[in-house]
Design a protein around this motif. Structure first.
Motif, PDB file in Angstrom:
ATOM      1  N   ASP A  78      39.983  31.363  -6.279  1.00  0.00           N
ATOM      2  CA  ASP A  78      38.691  30.980  -5.894  1.00  0.00           C
ATOM      3  C   ASP A  78      37.854  30.799  -6.593  1.00  0.00           C
ATOM      4  O   ASP A  78      37.416  29.369  -5.971  1.00  0.00           O
ATOM      5  CB  ASP A  78      37.781  32.440  -5.394  1.00  0.00           C
ATOM      6  CG  ASP A  78      36.660  32.105  -4.059  1.00  0.00           C
ATOM      7  OD1 ASP A  78      36.398  31.502  -3.089  1.00  0.00           O
ATOM      8  OD2 ASP A  78      35.403  33.429  -4.121  1.00  0.00           O
ATOM      9  N   ARG A 116      36.948  39.574   3.462  1.00  0.00           N
ATOM     10  CA  ARG A 116      38.482  40.535   3.671  1.00  0.00           C
ATOM     11  C   ARG A 116      38.464  41.203   5.058  1.00  0.00           C
ATOM     12  O   ARG A 116      39.490  41.250   5.619  1.00  0.00           O
ATOM     13  CB  ARG A 116      38.541  41.046   2.501  1.00  0.00           C
ATOM     14  CG  ARG A 116      38.948  40.296   1.270  1.00  0.00           C
ATOM     15  CD  ARG A 116      39.014  41.305  -0.058  1.00  0.00           C
ATOM     16  NE  ARG A 116      39.910  40.685  -0.743  1.00  0.00           N
ATOM     17  CZ  ARG A 116      39.668  41.152  -2.117  1.00  0.00           C
ATOM     18  NH1 ARG A 116      38.805  42.621  -2.508  1.00  0.00           N
ATOM     19  NH2 ARG A 116      40.497  40.332  -3.071  1.00  0.00           N
ATOM     20  N   GLN A 166      32.540  41.064  -7.229  1.00  0.00           N
ATOM     21  CA  GLN A 166      33.169  40.995  -6.106  1.00  0.00           C
ATOM     22  C   GLN A 166      34.081  41.433  -5.982  1.00  0.00           C
ATOM     23  O   GLN A 166      34.854  42.464  -4.868  1.00  0.00           O
ATOM     24  CB  GLN A 166      33.041  40.000  -5.464  1.00  0.00           C
ATOM     25  CG  GLN A 166      31.175  39.690  -4.443  1.00  0.00           C
ATOM     26  CD  GLN A 166      30.619  38.880  -4.195  1.00  0.00           C
ATOM     27  OE1 GLN A 166      31.827  37.593  -3.911  1.00  0.00           O
ATOM     28  NE2 GLN A 166      29.838  38.029  -3.225  1.00  0.00           N
ATOM     29  N   HIS A 167      34.945  40.622  -6.960  1.00  0.00           N
ATOM     30  CA  HIS A 167      36.195  41.290  -7.038  1.00  0.00           C
ATOM     31  C   HIS A 167      36.775  42.625  -8.075  1.00  0.00           C
ATOM     32  O   HIS A 167      38.128  43.135  -7.835  1.00  0.00           O
ATOM     33  CB  HIS A 167      37.051  40.184  -7.921  1.00  0.00           C
ATOM     34  CG  HIS A 167      37.249  39.182  -6.249  1.00  0.00           C
ATOM     35  ND1 HIS A 167      38.644  39.397  -5.516  1.00  0.00           N
ATOM     36  CD2 HIS A 167      36.723  37.646  -6.628  1.00  0.00           C
ATOM     37  CE1 HIS A 167      38.891  38.409  -5.366  1.00  0.00           C
ATOM     38  NE2 HIS A 167      37.749  37.387  -5.018  1.00  0.00           N
ATOM     39  N   HIS A 172      42.980  36.471  -7.420  1.00  0.00           N
ATOM     40  CA  HIS A 172      42.546  35.585  -6.002  1.00  0.00           C
ATOM     41  C   HIS A 172      41.064  35.767  -6.664  1.00  0.00           C
ATOM     42  O   HIS A 172      40.586  34.515  -6.466  1.00  0.00           O
ATOM     43  CB  HIS A 172      42.106  37.128  -5.379  1.00  0.00           C
ATOM     44  CG  HIS A 172      42.975  37.936  -4.739  1.00  0.00           C
ATOM     45  ND1 HIS A 172      44.553  36.935  -4.645  1.00  0.00           N
ATOM     46  CD2 HIS A 172      44.099  38.815  -4.428  1.00  0.00           C
ATOM     47  CE1 HIS A 172      45.389  37.485  -3.656  1.00  0.00           C
ATOM     48  NE2 HIS A 172      45.018  38.753  -3.909  1.00  0.00           N
ATOM     49  N   ALA A 173      40.663  36.475  -7.476  1.00  0.00           N
ATOM     50  CA  ALA A 173      39.139  35.479  -7.802  1.00  0.00           C
ATOM     51  C   ALA A 173      39.016  34.320  -9.148  1.00  0.00           C
ATOM     52  O   ALA A 173      38.466  33.125  -8.388  1.00  0.00           O
ATOM     53  CB  ALA A 173      38.142  36.674  -9.033  1.00  0.00           C
ATOM     54  N   GLU A 232      44.249  41.107  -8.614  1.00  0.00           N
ATOM     55  CA  GLU A 232      42.335  40.897  -8.361  1.00  0.00           C
ATOM     56  C   GLU A 232      42.269  39.621  -9.096  1.00  0.00           C
ATOM     57  O   GLU A 232      41.143  39.083  -8.507  1.00  0.00           O
ATOM     58  CB  GLU A 232      41.705  41.673  -8.289  1.00  0.00           C
ATOM     59  CG  GLU A 232      40.481  42.082  -7.687  1.00  0.00           C
ATOM     60  CD  GLU A 232      41.043  42.171  -5.855  1.00  0.00           C
ATOM     61  OE1 GLU A 232      40.510  41.451  -5.475  1.00  0.00           O
ATOM     62  OE2 GLU A 232      41.627  42.674  -5.392  1.00  0.00           O
ATOM     63  N   THR A 253      44.063  45.824  -0.397  1.00  0.00           N
ATOM     64  CA  THR A 253      42.813  46.808  -0.119  1.00  0.00           C
ATOM     65  C   THR A 253      42.481  46.996   0.853  1.00  0.00           C
ATOM     66  O   THR A 253      41.493  47.724   1.231  1.00  0.00           O
ATOM     67  CB  THR A 253      41.768  45.173   0.172  1.00  0.00           C
ATOM     68  OG1 THR A 253      42.506  44.070   1.479  1.00  0.00           O
ATOM     69  CG2 THR A 253      41.558  43.856  -1.158  1.00  0.00           C
ATOM     70  N   LEU A 268      33.057  38.026  -0.415  1.00  0.00           N
ATOM     71  CA  LEU A 268      34.570  38.802  -0.230  1.00  0.00           C
ATOM     72  C   LEU A 268      34.466  39.880   0.321  1.00  0.00           C
ATOM     73  O   LEU A 268      35.354  39.809   1.072  1.00  0.00           O
ATOM     74  CB  LEU A 268      34.181  38.935  -2.396  1.00  0.00           C
ATOM     75  CG  LEU A 268      35.767  39.560  -1.927  1.00  0.00           C
ATOM     76  CD1 LEU A 268      37.081  38.533  -2.093  1.00  0.00           C
ATOM     77  CD2 LEU A 268      36.118  40.359  -3.714  1.00  0.00           C
ATOM     78  N   SER A 269      33.535  40.552   0.562  1.00  0.00           N
ATOM     79  CA  SER A 269      33.920  41.591   0.679  1.00  0.00           C
ATOM     80  C   SER A 269      34.132  41.610   2.863  1.00  0.00           C
ATOM     81  O   SER A 269      35.216  42.188   3.546  1.00  0.00           O
ATOM     82  CB  SER A 269      33.461  43.287   0.803  1.00  0.00           C
ATOM     83  OG  SER A 269      32.721  43.375  -0.673  1.00  0.00           O
ATOM     84  N   VAL A 298      31.407  36.989  -8.204  1.00  0.00           N
ATOM     85  CA  VAL A 298      32.974  36.094  -7.844  1.00  0.00           C
ATOM     86  C   VAL A 298      33.509  37.915  -8.596  1.00  0.00           C
ATOM     87  O   VAL A 298      34.379  38.668  -8.110  1.00  0.00           O
ATOM     88  CB  VAL A 298      33.246  35.239  -7.254  1.00  0.00           C
ATOM     89  CG1 VAL A 298      35.219  35.180  -7.075  1.00  0.00           C
ATOM     90  CG2 VAL A 298      32.960  33.773  -7.105  1.00  0.00           C
TER      91      VAL A 298
END
Length: 863
Positions: free
Chosen positions: A816, A205, A839-840, A812-813, A809, A215, A201-202, A836
């Motif tokens: 995904d 982004r 990561q979020h 988004h997770a 967030e 972010t 994820l990072s 996931v």
């Protein structure tokens, strides 16, 4: 005719104070040493201080540290026949010191900037020991210092801000756009090399052309020592760079393997944790190094900043500072803090605006300047503040300039300070936000704030208004542990300012401001405010912050550990890092985040030792990383890639519950239905009305894998989130509070105190699970003082923006995961959900970190 100078080998003055009487001072020189300046010179003359290699002299802001430092410098030059260099943070300050030296009869030359432009006559005077060299930090901390022969005495002015001016010389920065270090192609090339150190994820982004909302300021950490060959690949790229990077890379090339890398969407910074100043001969060859500081602090920050241990300290009793009246617009009962700030600025006539970054400083300055007023920036005052001082009306906006600015008397009567300066570089931001190692940064952050507040009160008879802007800085100064670490003067001024701002009308504030501005012609301030301030001052004393003793004790070990890692002595570095962690354990909860960071470094360095042949340390490395994860607040360690062949680690039980619940819902609910619920939840939490907000809050709990519900009965919380009986959150929504003025009432605080006990009764559970919290969701920045005194330790104040950011967030997770669910093995899908969610940052252990930044007990001062 001109008098010929008759030289002698050395002067015979026994002390610097004795020398001062014979200096050929000009008519413009000060009449004589102040009492505390003479005391400092006498204390310095003690043989145990004269023989110290490193000595720090504390002279608080406005007490006149330049003259004693110049007298000591000249005493060394004359009595010992040696070369002396006096280093300042900037060229502007170097010129100011040189002007003072000329006035006070101390021979000096200015050697700053490009060494090829130094006057030969000036160089010769320094080389021959005929004059002191006034220079800058960057001249000393340089890949090829040109101040050669090296000085025998080194004096560092404003050493309390040394980390900023030393560490930046040991940092390779690459930006996407916007400054001298910008290069998009180089940024992308480095990102490719660093990719193995980032989660999916990072990395995704960071590779996007535009930062995702929320972010932009997130900082990622990559530890090259964790990844085989990464340091070598970085070296291959960095070694081929031209200006402006080549000089910075030369500073860290020998220690690159031990460096840490910090990344945001806009910047990559590669730097050692502690600057390796022991490699710099211009610094280490000095017979003595003197650090002039406005505050020496209690936690070893001076040692970390300069990479030196064993610094001897001489501190003066803190004298009375000039008088300040602090105003907190965000606590005043009105809707527009900008309008109040603008009106105060109009009445004051001029304002100095200080903020951590240029964009914020300039935006604030533009907002408060009156039509037709000039707005000056750093380019306008790069040669000194005279251009601003001379203006009859105007605003000066400066970024990250909390010291080295003198605006006494009528030069300026108003300072506007905005945001907490705790993220001056990416390392600070990462340690502050992710690691929760604020205790390790408190010293430098507190010093910046104090310096900023005092820019217009440079002497005891000065007076100035100070406007404290923004939720972050207001909350920072509300915290009892921050206030208690300040001088009694400043504690009194903060308390007085807060009590005269909160739950006060704009009209009352402006009336008080006018009384302060009119104090030379009206007795109101002297008769009504000064006695109260005197009483408050007498009731306070300074208390070192929690964890200071442990941090001070660990500083020498930290410096040694980083030096060992810099020489690739990985096994010894790991052992020393472990020692650091053990020393930090004495700081309890205050140092737990920083301790976890050092345990992680010990593990990574043990792994590097194993990778380079010492296989016996492989298991040690794995165990240390596991220990760091268990020690760290939140789950930032778990977000880093695992070491190769690391045994799987179990998540906390509340995280297991959340993952299992979310995985089941995603696999068994129609995607369209989940998508609609997500949209409704985010929209509801963007609202103010409780009719939409409270149901959305419970929906958010559902999407976090909790048993989420609104309990029945009066006086109950608006939503409870329970992850089994492992962790509970009870949330009270006050989204309809007018924002952001006023305080959270006592009744609201009392209401949440018992919610976890009621929840335990509802669930027929014996006791409250460890780590459970209650949260009041309100835009207000402060709480009723009486309520704060009686608040439970588990009660926290959470801004609605924090909840909304969490909801986005989560959206988004889940979006995904919903897209990835097709074809997934039901037995393996929970592992994907766990990855996931981590990561979020939405696992329960991570969410707790988000919601506990502002304990209620820290947000109200005693009545």
């Amino acid at each position: 005719m001109a008098f010929k100078r008759v030289g002698v080998e050395k002067a015979s003055y026994e002390t610097p104070e004795a020398l001062y009487r014979d200096l050929p001072r000009t008519p413009e020189a000060v009449p004589g040493l102040l009492t505390h300046q003479g005391d400092l010179l006498r204390w310095y003359a003690d043989p145990k201080h004269l023989g110290a290699r490193d000595i720090a002299l504390e002279l608080p802001t406005g007490t006149g540290k330049t003259i004693p430092a110049l007298v000591i410098s000249e005493w060394w030059r004359q009595t010992k026949g040696v070369r002396v260099a006096y280093a300042c943070p900037t060229d502007q300050l170097a010129r100011q010191v040189a002007a003072t030296a000329a006035r006070e009869g101390v021979p000096a030359v200015v050697l700053t900037g490009d060494h090829r432009k130094w006057l030969l006559a000036d160089r010769i005077r320094y080389d021959a020991g005929e004059a002191i060299a006034i220079t800058t930090y960057s001249t000393i901390f340089n890949s090829s210092p040109k101040l050669d022969p090296h000085p025998d005495l080194l004096v560092f002015d404003d050493a309390h801000n040394g980390e900023q001016y030393v560490a930046e010389q040991y940092c390779v920065k690459v930006s996407r756009t916007g400054d001298e270090f910008s290069d998009t192609e180089l940024f992308d090339e480095l990102l490719d090399i660093l990719a193995p150190g980032l989660n999916e994820l990072s990395l995704r982004r960071l590779r996007k052309a535009d930062a995702e909302a929320g972010t932009r300021e997130s900082v990622e950490l990559v530890i090259p020592a964790q990844h085989d060959g990464m340091a070598e690949r970085l070296a291959a790229v960095l070694s081929g760079l031209s200006r402006p990077w080549m000089f910075r890379y030369a500073m860290i090339s020998k220690v690159l393997a031990s460096c840490l890398v910090y990344l945001t969407h806009s910047s990559i910074q590669i730097r050692p944790l502690v600057p390796p100043t022991q490699e710099n001969r211009a610094f280490t060859d000095a017979r003595q190094r003197i650090y002039l500081s406005a505050t020496l602090g209690d936690a070893g920050d001076l040692e970390r900043s300069f990479g030196r241990s064993g610094i001897v300290r001489i501190a003066l009793p803190e004298p009375r500072s000039g008088q300040r009246f602090l105003v907190f617009p965000d606590l005043v009962s009105q809707d527009d803090a900008d309008a109040l700030t603008e009106e105060i600025t109009r009445r004051a006539g001029k304002a100095l605006v200080l903020a951590p970054d240029a964009a914020t400083a300039l935006a604030t300055a533009d907002a408060i300047a009156q039509p037709g007023w000039p707005v000056l920036t750093k380019d306008d005052v790069k040669n000194g503040m005279e251009a601003f001082s001379a203006l009859p009306r105007g605003v000066c906006a400066l970024a990250s300039r909390y010291d080295g600015l003198d605006l006494p008397h009528e030069a300026c009567r108003l300072v506007v300070i905005e945001s907490v300066p705790d993220r001056d570089n990416l390392q600070e931001r990462f340690l502050s936000v992710q690691v929760r190692a604020g205790a390790a940064l408190n010293e430098r952050v507190r010093t910046r704030v104090v310096q900023g507040l005092g820019r217009c009160t440079r002497a005891a008879n000065d007076w100035a208004l100070v406007i404290v802007r923004g939720q972050e800085l207001t909350r920072y100064l509300l915290r009892p542990e921050i206030q208690s670490a300040l001088s009694p003067d400043l504690q009194a001024e903060i308390r007085f300012g807060m009590e005269n701002s909160r739950q006060t009308t704009t009209g009352d504030v402006l009336e008080n401001v006018q009384a302060f501005l009119d104090q030379e012609t009206s007795p109101v301030w002297r008769e009504q405010a000064v006695p109260t301030l005197n009483t408050l001052r007498a009731s306070f004393q300074r208390t070192p912050p929690a964890g200071s003793e442990a941090l001070a004790a660990s500083a020498a070990a930290e410096i040694e550990a980083c030096a060992l890692a810099g020489h690739s002595k990985w096994s010894e570095a790991s052992s020393q890092a472990n020692r650091v962690a053990n020393l930090l354990s004495q700081g309890g909860d205050a140092t737990v985040g920083y301790r976890a960071f050092w345990i992680l470094l010990a593990g990574m360095w043990a792994y590097r030792a194993a990778a380079e042949g010492n296989q016996s340390l492989l298991a040690t490395g794995h165990q240390l990383v596991f220990n760091a994860d268990r020690t760290a607040p939140g789950a930032w360690v778990r977000a880093l890639p695992s070491l190769p062949d690391a045994p799987p680690t179990d998540m906390p039980p509340q995280d297991d519950v959340a993952v299992a619940a979310a995985a089941g819902q995603i696999l068994n609910q129609p995607p369209g239905k989940l998508g609609k619920r997500l949209n409704t939840m985010v929209a509801g939490l963007a609202e103010v009305s409780h009719e939409r907000y409270e149901p959305a809050l419970t929906e958010l709990g559902f999407f976090l894998g909790a048993e989420a519900s609104k309990p029945q009965g009066s006086g109950r919380s608006d939503s409870n989130w329970c992850w089994g009986n492992h962790m509970w959150f009870a949330l009270e929504a006050k989204s309809e509070h007018k924002k952001p003025e006023g305080m959270v009432p006592h009744n609201d605080i009392r209401q949440v105190n018992d919610q976890l006990k009621l929840l335990a009764a509802d669930r027929d559970h014996n006791g409250i699970p460890a780590g459970s919290i209650t949260a009041i969701i309100s835009p207000r920045l402060a709480v009723d003082p009486t309520g704060a005194i009686g608040a439970a330790e588990h009660s926290h104040l959470v801004h609605p923006d924090t909840i909304l950011a969490l909801a986005r967030e989560v959206d988004h997770a889940w979006t995904d995961l919903i897209g990835k669910r097709t074809g997934q093995d039901a037995t393996r899908f929970p592992q994907l959900v766990a990855t996931v969610f981590a990561q979020h940052g939405i696992l329960p252990s991570q969410i707790r970190d988000r919601l506990t930044e502002h304990p209620v007990t820290n947000l109200g001062t005693p009545a």
